[in-house]
Motif scaffolding. Structure first.
Motif, PDB file in Angstrom:
ATOM      1  N   THR A  24      70.326 -58.174  68.933  1.00 27.42           N
ATOM      2  CA  THR A  24      71.263 -59.057  69.633  1.00 27.42           C
ATOM      3  C   THR A  24      72.599 -59.120  68.902  1.00 27.42           C
ATOM      4  O   THR A  24      73.664 -59.076  69.518  1.00 27.42           O
ATOM      5  CB  THR A  24      70.663 -60.467  69.769  1.00 27.42           C
ATOM      6  OG1 THR A  24      69.451 -60.378  70.513  1.00 27.42           O
ATOM      7  CG2 THR A  24      71.625 -61.411  70.473  1.00 27.42           C
ATOM      8  N   GLY A  25      72.550 -59.206  67.587  1.00 25.47           N
ATOM      9  CA  GLY A  25      73.778 -59.274  66.798  1.00 25.47           C
ATOM     10  C   GLY A  25      74.613 -58.019  66.905  1.00 25.47           C
ATOM     11  O   GLY A  25      75.834 -58.087  67.130  1.00 25.47           O
ATOM     12  N   ALA A  27      74.499 -55.743  69.221  1.00 27.96           N
ATOM     13  CA  ALA A  27      74.897 -55.456  70.605  1.00 27.96           C
ATOM     14  C   ALA A  27      76.211 -56.130  70.971  1.00 27.96           C
ATOM     15  O   ALA A  27      76.850 -55.750  71.950  1.00 27.96           O
ATOM     16  CB  ALA A  27      73.791 -55.888  71.564  1.00 27.96           C
ATOM     17  N   ARG A  28      76.641 -57.091  70.196  1.00 26.18           N
ATOM     18  CA  ARG A  28      77.935 -57.737  70.450  1.00 26.18           C
ATOM     19  C   ARG A  28      79.099 -56.779  70.261  1.00 26.18           C
ATOM     20  O   ARG A  28      80.201 -57.035  70.731  1.00 26.18           O
ATOM     21  CB  ARG A  28      78.116 -58.940  69.542  1.00 26.18           C
ATOM     22  CG  ARG A  28      77.164 -60.058  69.867  1.00 26.18           C
ATOM     23  CD  ARG A  28      77.373 -61.224  68.968  1.00 26.18           C
ATOM     24  NE  ARG A  28      76.419 -62.273  69.303  1.00 26.18           N
ATOM     25  CZ  ARG A  28      76.292 -63.384  68.637  1.00 26.18           C
ATOM     26  NH1 ARG A  28      77.068 -63.617  67.592  1.00 26.18           N
ATOM     27  NH2 ARG A  28      75.402 -64.266  68.994  1.00 26.18           N
ATOM     28  N   ALA A  29      78.860 -55.678  69.558  1.00 31.30           N
ATOM     29  CA  ALA A  29      79.926 -54.703  69.308  1.00 31.30           C
ATOM     30  C   ALA A  29      80.159 -53.791  70.511  1.00 31.30           C
ATOM     31  O   ALA A  29      81.113 -53.023  70.522  1.00 31.30           O
ATOM     32  CB  ALA A  29      79.572 -53.856  68.078  1.00 31.30           C
ATOM     33  N   VAL A  30      79.297 -53.888  71.524  1.00 29.14           N
ATOM     34  CA  VAL A  30      79.374 -53.011  72.690  1.00 29.14           C
ATOM     35  C   VAL A  30      79.285 -53.869  73.955  1.00 29.14           C
ATOM     36  O   VAL A  30      78.491 -54.802  73.998  1.00 29.14           O
ATOM     37  CB  VAL A  30      78.185 -52.014  72.685  1.00 29.14           C
ATOM     38  CG1 VAL A  30      78.274 -51.064  73.855  1.00 29.14           C
ATOM     39  CG2 VAL A  30      78.117 -51.256  71.390  1.00 29.14           C
ATOM     40  N   PRO A  31      80.054 -53.540  74.979  1.00 27.97           N
ATOM     41  CA  PRO A  31      79.890 -54.289  76.228  1.00 27.97           C
ATOM     42  C   PRO A  31      78.561 -53.916  76.890  1.00 27.97           C
ATOM     43  O   PRO A  31      78.388 -52.822  77.395  1.00 27.97           O
ATOM     44  CB  PRO A  31      81.081 -53.846  77.083  1.00 27.97           C
ATOM     45  CG  PRO A  31      81.492 -52.534  76.520  1.00 27.97           C
ATOM     46  CD  PRO A  31      81.111 -52.542  75.069  1.00 27.97           C
ATOM     47  N   VAL A  36      70.472 -55.440  80.731  1.00 31.66           N
ATOM     48  CA  VAL A  36      70.210 -54.277  79.872  1.00 31.66           C
ATOM     49  C   VAL A  36      69.826 -54.744  78.476  1.00 31.66           C
ATOM     50  O   VAL A  36      68.877 -54.229  77.879  1.00 31.66           O
ATOM     51  CB  VAL A  36      71.442 -53.336  79.830  1.00 31.66           C
ATOM     52  CG1 VAL A  36      71.257 -52.240  78.791  1.00 31.66           C
ATOM     53  CG2 VAL A  36      71.707 -52.747  81.201  1.00 31.66           C
ATOM     54  N   LEU A  37      70.534 -55.722  77.959  1.00 30.80           N
ATOM     55  CA  LEU A  37      70.215 -56.253  76.632  1.00 30.80           C
ATOM     56  C   LEU A  37      68.816 -56.857  76.619  1.00 30.80           C
ATOM     57  O   LEU A  37      68.064 -56.676  75.664  1.00 30.80           O
ATOM     58  CB  LEU A  37      71.257 -57.285  76.195  1.00 30.80           C
ATOM     59  CG  LEU A  37      71.077 -57.883  74.807  1.00 30.80           C
ATOM     60  CD1 LEU A  37      71.017 -56.800  73.727  1.00 30.80           C
ATOM     61  CD2 LEU A  37      72.198 -58.869  74.512  1.00 30.80           C
ATOM     62  N   SER A  38      68.449 -57.532  77.677  1.00 30.06           N
ATOM     63  CA  SER A  38      67.109 -58.098  77.782  1.00 30.06           C
ATOM     64  C   SER A  38      66.050 -56.993  77.744  1.00 30.06           C
ATOM     65  O   SER A  38      65.023 -57.120  77.062  1.00 30.06           O
ATOM     66  CB  SER A  38      66.986 -58.911  79.067  1.00 30.06           C
ATOM     67  OG  SER A  38      65.704 -59.457  79.191  1.00 30.06           O
ATOM     68  N   ASP A  39      66.301 -55.892  78.455  1.00 28.56           N
ATOM     69  CA  ASP A  39      65.374 -54.751  78.431  1.00 28.56           C
ATOM     70  C   ASP A  39      65.295 -54.129  77.047  1.00 28.56           C
ATOM     71  O   ASP A  39      64.214 -53.749  76.584  1.00 28.56           O
ATOM     72  CB  ASP A  39      65.801 -53.698  79.453  1.00 28.56           C
ATOM     73  CG  ASP A  39      65.594 -54.127  80.895  1.00 28.56           C
ATOM     74  OD1 ASP A  39      64.848 -55.113  81.132  1.00 28.56           O
ATOM     75  OD2 ASP A  39      66.176 -53.471  81.786  1.00 28.56           O
TER      76      ASP A  39
END
Length: 76
Positions: A24-25, A27-31, A36-39
């Motif tokens: 999660t941390g 992934a903040r660097a990418v839109p 998708v993040l949940s998957d």
């Protein structure tokens, strides 16, 4: 942008949350769309859970999350 997180933790279920938080941390660097993040979180939790389940007593789970441009690479 390039960013990476490497994490090693004991192969125990109570540490699986660390893998989700690390992803999660970074992934903040990418839109990334929330679905998708949940998957990705689910996939990381399952992969790390398998490592915990099959790693044996005293083993270590290693997770690497790397962002390169708009791509996220995850290795367990």
């Amino acid at each position: 942008m390039t960013a990476a997180i490497q994490l090693a933790f004991p192969a125990r279920p109570e540490y699986l949350i660390l893998a989700r938080l690390a992803l999660t941390g970074i992934a903040r660097a990418v839109p990334v769309d929330e679905s998708v993040l949940s998957d990705l979180r689910l996939a990381v939790t399952e992969a790390c859970g398998n490592a915990v389940r099959h790693g044996g007593a005293g083993s270590t789970v290693r997770l690497c999350c790397r962002v390169e441009g708009e791509e996220i690479e995850i290795t367990v």
